[in-house]
Write a protein that holds these residues in place. Structure first.
Motif, PDB file in Angstrom:
ATOM      1  N   ASN A 193     -13.283  -5.447   7.651  1.00  0.00           N
ATOM      2  CA  ASN A 193     -13.392  -5.662   6.206  1.00  0.00           C
ATOM      3  C   ASN A 193     -12.345  -4.819   5.478  1.00  0.00           C
ATOM      4  OD1 ASN A 193     -14.155  -5.204   3.462  1.00  0.00           O
ATOM      5  ND2 ASN A 193     -16.248  -5.848   3.893  1.00  0.00           N
ATOM      6  N   MET A 194     -11.369  -5.506   4.891  1.00  0.00           N
ATOM      7  CA  MET A 194     -10.376  -4.829   4.040  1.00  0.00           C
ATOM      8  C   MET A 194     -10.410  -5.486   2.665  1.00  0.00           C
ATOM      9  SD  MET A 194      -7.268  -4.525   6.796  1.00  0.00           S
ATOM     10  CE  MET A 194      -6.091  -4.033   5.577  1.00  0.00           C
ATOM     11  N   GLY A 195     -11.633  -5.888   2.252  1.00  0.00           N
ATOM     12  CA  GLY A 195     -11.731  -6.611   0.990  1.00  0.00           C
ATOM     13  C   GLY A 195     -12.803  -6.086   0.056  1.00  0.00           C
ATOM     14  N   CYS A 196     -13.720  -5.243   0.576  1.00  0.00           N
ATOM     15  CA  CYS A 196     -14.838  -4.794  -0.276  1.00  0.00           C
ATOM     16  C   CYS A 196     -14.286  -4.080  -1.516  1.00  0.00           C
ATOM     17  CB  CYS A 196     -15.757  -3.860   0.516  1.00  0.00           C
ATOM     18  SG  CYS A 196     -17.136  -3.284  -0.475  1.00  0.00           S
ATOM     19  N   PRO A 197     -14.672  -4.566  -2.735  1.00  0.00           N
ATOM     20  CA  PRO A 197     -14.091  -4.013  -3.956  1.00  0.00           C
ATOM     21  C   PRO A 197     -14.922  -2.882  -4.579  1.00  0.00           C
ATOM     22  CG  PRO A 197     -15.345  -5.983  -4.477  1.00  0.00           C
ATOM     23  CD  PRO A 197     -15.539  -5.727  -3.002  1.00  0.00           C
ATOM     24  N   VAL A 198     -16.105  -2.598  -4.008  1.00  0.00           N
ATOM     25  CA  VAL A 198     -17.011  -1.625  -4.638  1.00  0.00           C
ATOM     26  C   VAL A 198     -16.275  -0.284  -4.781  1.00  0.00           C
ATOM     27  CG1 VAL A 198     -19.197  -0.381  -4.339  1.00  0.00           C
ATOM     28  CG2 VAL A 198     -19.031  -2.807  -3.722  1.00  0.00           C
ATOM     29  N   THR A 199     -16.280   0.263  -6.018  1.00  0.00           N
ATOM     30  CA  THR A 199     -15.439   1.424  -6.321  1.00  0.00           C
ATOM     31  C   THR A 199     -15.678   2.584  -5.363  1.00  0.00           C
ATOM     32  OG1 THR A 199     -15.701   0.727  -8.598  1.00  0.00           O
ATOM     33  CG2 THR A 199     -14.651   2.838  -8.255  1.00  0.00           C
ATOM     34  N   LYS A 200     -16.958   2.889  -5.097  1.00  0.00           N
ATOM     35  CA  LYS A 200     -17.186   4.083  -4.274  1.00  0.00           C
ATOM     36  C   LYS A 200     -16.756   3.857  -2.811  1.00  0.00           C
ATOM     37  CE  LYS A 200     -22.104   3.892  -3.103  1.00  0.00           C
ATOM     38  NZ  LYS A 200     -22.974   2.949  -3.647  1.00  0.00           N
ATOM     39  N   VAL A 201     -16.653   2.619  -2.404  1.00  0.00           N
ATOM     40  CA  VAL A 201     -16.124   2.298  -1.057  1.00  0.00           C
ATOM     41  C   VAL A 201     -14.592   2.378  -1.096  1.00  0.00           C
ATOM     42  CG1 VAL A 201     -15.860   0.445   0.654  1.00  0.00           C
ATOM     43  CG2 VAL A 201     -18.077   0.800  -0.467  1.00  0.00           C
ATOM     44  N   ALA A 202     -14.002   1.683  -2.080  1.00  0.00           N
ATOM     45  CA  ALA A 202     -12.533   1.569  -2.157  1.00  0.00           C
ATOM     46  C   ALA A 202     -11.884   2.937  -2.387  1.00  0.00           C
ATOM     47  CB  ALA A 202     -12.149   0.590  -3.255  1.00  0.00           C
ATOM     48  N   HIS A 203     -12.540   3.790  -3.182  1.00  0.00           N
ATOM     49  CA  HIS A 203     -11.947   5.102  -3.461  1.00  0.00           C
ATOM     50  C   HIS A 203     -11.912   6.007  -2.237  1.00  0.00           C
ATOM     51  CE1 HIS A 203     -12.053   4.961  -8.135  1.00  0.00           C
ATOM     52  NE2 HIS A 203     -11.285   4.050  -7.578  1.00  0.00           N
ATOM     53  N   LYS A 204     -12.650   5.620  -1.204  1.00  0.00           N
ATOM     54  CA  LYS A 204     -12.582   6.392   0.056  1.00  0.00           C
ATOM     55  C   LYS A 204     -11.649   5.703   1.049  1.00  0.00           C
ATOM     56  CE  LYS A 204     -17.162   8.370  -0.483  1.00  0.00           C
ATOM     57  NZ  LYS A 204     -18.546   7.872  -0.430  1.00  0.00           N
ATOM     58  N   LYS A 205     -10.766   4.849   0.516  1.00  0.00           N
ATOM     59  CA  LYS A 205      -9.817   4.115   1.371  1.00  0.00           C
ATOM     60  C   LYS A 205     -10.526   3.291   2.440  1.00  0.00           C
ATOM     61  CE  LYS A 205      -6.080   7.300   0.427  1.00  0.00           C
ATOM     62  NZ  LYS A 205      -5.296   8.414   0.890  1.00  0.00           N
ATOM     63  N   ARG A 206     -11.581   2.642   2.004  1.00  0.00           N
ATOM     64  CA  ARG A 206     -12.269   1.679   2.870  1.00  0.00           C
ATOM     65  C   ARG A 206     -12.249   0.335   2.146  1.00  0.00           C
ATOM     66  NH1 ARG A 206     -16.228   6.171   3.273  1.00  0.00           N
ATOM     67  NH2 ARG A 206     -15.643   7.232   5.194  1.00  0.00           N
ATOM     68  N   GLY A 207     -12.493  -0.739   2.882  1.00  0.00           N
ATOM     69  CA  GLY A 207     -12.494  -2.064   2.259  1.00  0.00           C
ATOM     70  C   GLY A 207     -11.160  -2.324   1.571  1.00  0.00           C
ATOM     71  N   SER A 208     -11.201  -2.848   0.337  1.00  0.00           N
ATOM     72  CA  SER A 208      -9.937  -3.173  -0.352  1.00  0.00           C
ATOM     73  C   SER A 208      -9.168  -1.911  -0.729  1.00  0.00           C
ATOM     74  CB  SER A 208     -10.205  -4.031  -1.593  1.00  0.00           C
ATOM     75  OG  SER A 208     -10.943  -3.307  -2.549  1.00  0.00           O
ATOM     76  N   GLY A 209      -9.809  -0.744  -0.660  1.00  0.00           N
ATOM     77  CA  GLY A 209      -9.135   0.523  -0.941  1.00  0.00           C
ATOM     78  C   GLY A 209      -8.073   0.863   0.092  1.00  0.00           C
ATOM     79  N   LEU A 210      -8.047   0.119   1.214  1.00  0.00           N
ATOM     80  CA  LEU A 210      -7.003   0.352   2.228  1.00  0.00           C
ATOM     81  C   LEU A 210      -5.711  -0.371   1.892  1.00  0.00           C
ATOM     82  CD1 LEU A 210      -9.162  -0.099   5.445  1.00  0.00           C
ATOM     83  CD2 LEU A 210      -7.592   1.816   5.100  1.00  0.00           C
ATOM     84  N   ILE A 256      -9.175  -9.788   3.917  1.00  0.00           N
ATOM     85  CA  ILE A 256      -8.466  -8.980   2.919  1.00  0.00           C
ATOM     86  C   ILE A 256      -8.496  -9.630   1.536  1.00  0.00           C
ATOM     87  CG2 ILE A 256      -6.847  -8.215   4.733  1.00  0.00           C
ATOM     88  CD1 ILE A 256      -4.672  -9.921   3.256  1.00  0.00           C
ATOM     89  N   ARG A 257      -8.115  -8.841   0.551  1.00  0.00           N
ATOM     90  CA  ARG A 257      -7.699  -9.367  -0.753  1.00  0.00           C
ATOM     91  C   ARG A 257      -6.186  -9.204  -0.809  1.00  0.00           C
ATOM     92  NH1 ARG A 257     -11.939  -8.856  -5.296  1.00  0.00           N
ATOM     93  NH2 ARG A 257     -13.853  -9.056  -4.107  1.00  0.00           N
ATOM     94  N   LEU A 258      -5.575  -9.602  -1.927  1.00  0.00           N
ATOM     95  CA  LEU A 258      -4.111  -9.475  -2.006  1.00  0.00           C
ATOM     96  C   LEU A 258      -3.697  -8.034  -2.288  1.00  0.00           C
ATOM     97  CD1 LEU A 258      -3.308 -12.783  -3.904  1.00  0.00           C
ATOM     98  CD2 LEU A 258      -2.935 -12.282  -1.481  1.00  0.00           C
ATOM     99  N   GLY A 259      -4.606  -7.250  -2.791  1.00  0.00           N
ATOM    100  CA  GLY A 259      -4.297  -5.860  -3.073  1.00  0.00           C
ATOM    101  C   GLY A 259      -5.506  -5.204  -3.708  1.00  0.00           C
ATOM    102  N   TYR A 260      -5.372  -3.908  -4.017  1.00  0.00           N
ATOM    103  CA  TYR A 260      -6.451  -3.256  -4.763  1.00  0.00           C
ATOM    104  C   TYR A 260      -6.066  -3.164  -6.242  1.00  0.00           C
ATOM    105  CZ  TYR A 260     -10.091  -0.298  -6.470  1.00  0.00           C
ATOM    106  OH  TYR A 260     -11.146   0.173  -7.224  1.00  0.00           O
TER     107      TYR A 260
END
Ligand SMILES: Cc1cc2nc3c(=O)[nH]c(=O)nc-3n(C[C@H](O)[C@H](O)[C@H](O)COP(=O)(O)O)c2cc1C
Length: 320
Positions: free
Chosen positions: A94-111, A137-141
């Motif tokens: 999973n490189m698409g999860c947009p949830v802020t607390k996930v993404a801010h830890k460089k997980r999901g779309s935060g990668l 993935i998404r196209l970016g964060y």
């Protein structure tokens, strides 16, 4: 192929089993599980999450690819190999999860803004796992152009496929899809691409086919929860009595939910979660919508939903 999207709390085993019982493989061909987080620590702690993908529960269900979420290399390797041992030959990252607390830890779309980190993880994980790895993935964060720095990284590895939801992390699930950026990116990615996003009707699917005629694989999430018959309709299957088939699915889903060993209150919450989706597929009065949401009795709620859906008119182009 039509893939069922991973949706935490929605496309879990109860939904996938009910789907398979009623429709078999005539609509959806393959499902990706909601993510198993690598931050649950030891595999024993992650058991509750792994349960959703254990083969003994998935025997009479849609074929499945388990998904993991995280950036921890040793845990990634351990989890992929464990999933390999229990019979899976592919794991989706999973490189698409947009949830802020996930993404801010460089997980999901935060990668996505960190191609070097993605490169490092893939270079260490791939040689050490028994399963194939695919990406979602998404196209970016922050910006859709982030994908262009990832293309060369993806092309260096033997990935099973790349599922692309053409939004950025900051958009969550709303706003326009960046279809122009998607078109440019897929021209350069050498892996199998699976399109994912906003397919809620046969017309939406036809439009994606028109724009990307060589794209044979799509993934559907909210559209399939809202209208479980959509994958069959896309495949041109005749649905003689729409409401009857819809209600048969909903009844089977309720049976699966009722069979779970959890308190009635959890079952009621789960059913209302699905209701929020089902209700978007039909032309309902505000009173009908409210009546279900206010109901506090598990059996009454189920009866009400079945009664309403048995006679409601469907909306031809539902949107969320
Ligand atoms: C409630 C909810 C839960 C989701 N859970 C996951 C998940 O566990 N893993 C994942 O990769 N995507 C997850 N997604 C994203 C979906 O897989 C999909 O990419 C997104 O809904 C867009 O596709 P759609 O327009 O067909 O719904 C979730 C989306 C929603 C709305």
């Amino acid at each position: 192929m039509i893939y069922l999207a991973p949706m935490q709390g929605l496309t879990e085993i109860t939904f996938r089993k009910a789907y398979y019982k009623v429709f078999g493989l005539s609509g959806i061909d393959m499902a990706i599980s909601p993510f198993i987080s690598l931050t649950h620590g030891t595999l024993a702690n992650a058991y509750k999450k792994i349960k959703d993908v254990l083969p003994e529960y998935n025997a009479q269900s849609l074929p499945l690819i388990p998904q993991i979420l995280g950036n921890e290399i040793p845990q990634f390797i351990e989890m992929a190999n464990r999933l390999g041992e229990i019979g899976y030959d592919e794991v989706n990252w999973n490189m698409g999860c947009p949830v802020t607390k996930v993404a801010h830890k460089k997980r999901g779309s935060g990668l996505l803004p960190y191609p070097d980190m993605v490169d490092n993880i893939l270079s260490k994980v791939l040689p050490n796992v028994s399963t194939r790895i695919s990406l979602k993935i998404r196209l970016g964060y922050y910006s859709p152009d982030e994908v262009f720095n990832l293309v060369s990284v993806f092309n260096r590895y033997p990935l099973a496929s790349v599922v692309i939801h053409p939004r950025i992390g900051l958009q969550m699930y709303e706003g326009d899809l960046f279809l122009d950026v998607f078109a440019k990116a897929i021209a350069d990615i050498k892996h199998k691409i699976i399109f994912n996003g906003d397919i809620f009707s046969v017309a939406d699917y036809a439009e994606i086919q028109r724009l990307f005629p060589t794209m044979s694989d799509v993934m559907i999430g909210r559209g399939a929860v809202l209208n479980p018959l959509l994958p069959l309709e896309i495949k041109g299957q005749t649905v003689c009595n729409y409401n009857k088939s819809y209600v048969e699915f909903v009844n089977t889903l309720f049976d699966e939910i009722n069979a779970r060993n959890v308190p009635d209150l959890s079952k009621l919450r789960k059913i209302k979660e699905y209701w929020q989706y089902f209700a978007q597929n039909f032309d309902l009065s505000d009173e009908d919508r409210r009546e279900v949401l206010l109901s506090e009795d598990l059996c009454d709620t189920q009866r009400m939903i079945i009664e309403i859906l048995s006679k409601a008119d469907r909306i031809s182009s539902p949107k969320l």
